[in-house]
Write a protein that holds these residues in place. Structure first.
Motif, PDB file in Angstrom:
ATOM      1  N   THR A 208       0.840  -1.209   0.000  1.00 55.27           N
ATOM      2  CA  THR A 208       0.000   0.000   0.000  1.00 55.27           C
ATOM      3  C   THR A 208       0.871   1.252   0.000  1.00 55.27           C
ATOM      4  O   THR A 208       0.403   2.329  -0.375  1.00 55.27           O
TER       5      THR A 208
ATOM      6  N   ASN B 163       0.843   3.385  -2.928  1.00 55.43           N
ATOM      7  CA  ASN B 163      -0.292   4.307  -3.095  1.00 55.43           C
ATOM      8  C   ASN B 163      -1.016   4.143  -4.438  1.00 55.43           C
ATOM      9  O   ASN B 163      -1.164   5.103  -5.194  1.00 55.43           O
TER      10      ASN B 163
ATOM     11  N   ALA C 236      -4.429   1.562  -2.073  1.00 55.76           N
ATOM     12  CA  ALA C 236      -4.374   2.648  -1.095  1.00 55.76           C
ATOM     13  C   ALA C 236      -5.651   2.632  -0.266  1.00 55.76           C
ATOM     14  O   ALA C 236      -6.722   2.259  -0.758  1.00 55.76           O
ATOM     15  N   ARG C 237      -5.541   3.034   0.995  1.00 58.04           N
ATOM     16  CA  ARG C 237      -6.728   3.048   1.856  1.00 58.04           C
ATOM     17  C   ARG C 237      -7.708   4.155   1.449  1.00 58.04           C
ATOM     18  O   ARG C 237      -8.856   4.134   1.867  1.00 58.04           O
TER      19      ARG C 237
END
Ligand code: SF4
Length: 407
Positions: free
Chosen positions: A117, A120, A141-142
């Motif tokens: 992650t 990104n 990515a969160r």
């Protein structure tokens, strides 16, 4: 629907075993080198061997982080390290640096590479780029909504992994130097001091020594303190959107955290897979309140949460329970359990116990004894093995905890 994977953190060997016995399909961990979580315990070669053997025996996969942003000097030892991971039998490595990926593809072409992650990945074109570069799985990515995840899925075939639970970074993961500047510990080297969650004051240059709180109300203001992520209610929708792996954050968290969160998500995921209309049992929500956490949110899944994504009045974590110990063995004839103590507890106390396959129940500590069989009034030494009477059987790895008084 292809069964998605439940992926849990393994900060050390004990947490790996907890994650696996409490239902993880796979675990992720860091070696001594090249990982982002420098302080997460991490694995020696012996730990690797034992952990991989344990996971594989239970049908779980093992992924190892190699996700630093490497400097030139970091690359020298990398090929030998990657070969050693392959020889140990890891199922995939997690990378974020294109240079590290290139060396991995040249050195260990048979070893799957997952994209961290920290890279990104926020759009389908990036996902396609990484797919064409040989990445087998992208940890998105969160900061993506459900609709964005679904669109990425429609446009690429690479596996997709999504964080469903745990701490959120105030910045895009890994793109923050706050901790390095304020504490000398780089988030990009896995040493983040969580400086974004500290309490800040204003200092006026002509009034030295006078620290003015940045106040929203009388309790102060924590301007960069993100809520924790909790997507247990979204597993069905994420699975329907084509997500292949649900990731629980927290290699720095306790074995109790790993066991509790993995167990709750295992139960919810299995129920969703049996019945797509499943509505999460409130008891599972209550379980997720029983670990130390910041107030929960659904992160970016329904769109940018804006101010709702932050906690302004306190950086303190909340929990309804305290970890007391782990059951190491049970003698069904004597009806006694051996417990490894984590927080002190006393004879006569009412505690709770739950296991990998057994529900939580209350019990009263009776006939507490030390390792030599001598009666004890209280267990006070961390890691000490004590025994107690348990008329009902308990499983190895069962968790013993204390309900905290409501405030
Ligand atoms: S200081 Fe906060 S925002 Fe920065 S890397 Fe650490 S957790 Fe993320």
């Amino acid at each position: 629907m292809k069964k998605p994977e439940l992926l849990a953190p393994a900060g050390d060997l004990e947490k790996l075993k907890m994650a696996v016995v409490y239902g993880a399909d796979a675990v992720y961990l860091g070696g001594k080198k090249f990982g982002m979580r420098a302080a997460a315990g991490n694995f020696s070669t012996d730990d690797f061997e034992e952990g991989i053997a344990f996971a594989h025996r239970h049908g779980a996969k093992v992924y190892v982080t190699v996700n630093i942003f490497a400097n030139n000097k970091d690359l020298e030892e990398l090929p030998a390290y990657l070969k050693s991971l392959q020889e140990l039998g890891v199922d995939a490595i997690i990378v974020s640096d294109p240079g590290v990926l290139a060396i991995a593809r040249e050195t260990v072409p048979g070893l799957s590479c997952h994209l961290s992650t920290q890279a990104n990945t926020t759009n389908w074109r990036s996902a396609l780029f990484w797919q064409e570069a040989g990445i087998a799985r992208i940890i998105l990515a969160r900061e993506l909504s459900l609709a964005e995840i679904a669109e990425i899925r429609r446009r690429v075939t690479v596996e997709l992994e999504v964080f469903v639970h745990g701490a959120m970074c105030w910045a895009y993961s890994g793109r923050c130097y706050l901790s390095l500047h304020l504490a000398g510990r780089s988030g990009n080297r896995g040493e983040c001091a969580q400086a974004c969650r500290w309490k800040y004051y204003l200092l006026e240059e002509k009034t030295p020594g006078v620290y003015m709180p940045v106040e929203e109300d009388s309790r102060g203001m924590y301007i960069l303190n993100a809520r924790d992520l909790c997507l247990i209610d979204y597993l069905g929708r994420l699975a329907a959107a084509g997500v292949n792996s649900f990731k629980i954050e927290g290699r720095m968290k306790s074995a109790y955290y790993v066991a509790t969160v993995t167990r709750a998500y295992r139960r919810a995921l299995d129920a969703y897979l049996r019945d797509p209309d499943y509505v999460v049992d409130p008891a599972l929500h209550a379980e997720l309140q029983a670990i130390s956490h910041r107030p929960y949110s659904t992160g970016f899944l329904e769109g940018n949460p804006g101010l709702w994504g932050q906690v302004f009045d306190s950086a303190q974590q909340v929990t309804s329970h305290e970890f007391v110990g782990v059951v190491r063995s049970y003698d069904p004839v004597a009806k006694r359990a051996v417990v490894e103590m984590r927080n002190r507890f006393a004879a006569g106390e009412k505690l709770e116990v739950f296991g990998p396959r057994t529900d939580c129940r209350e019990f009263v500590v009776t006939d507490l004894r030390d390792a030599g069989g001598e009666p004890l009034r209280e267990a006070i030494r961390v890691q000490e093995h004590v025994s107690l009477s348990m008329p009902e059987p308990v499983e190895e790895y069962a968790i013993i905890r204390r309900r905290l008084a409501r405030v």
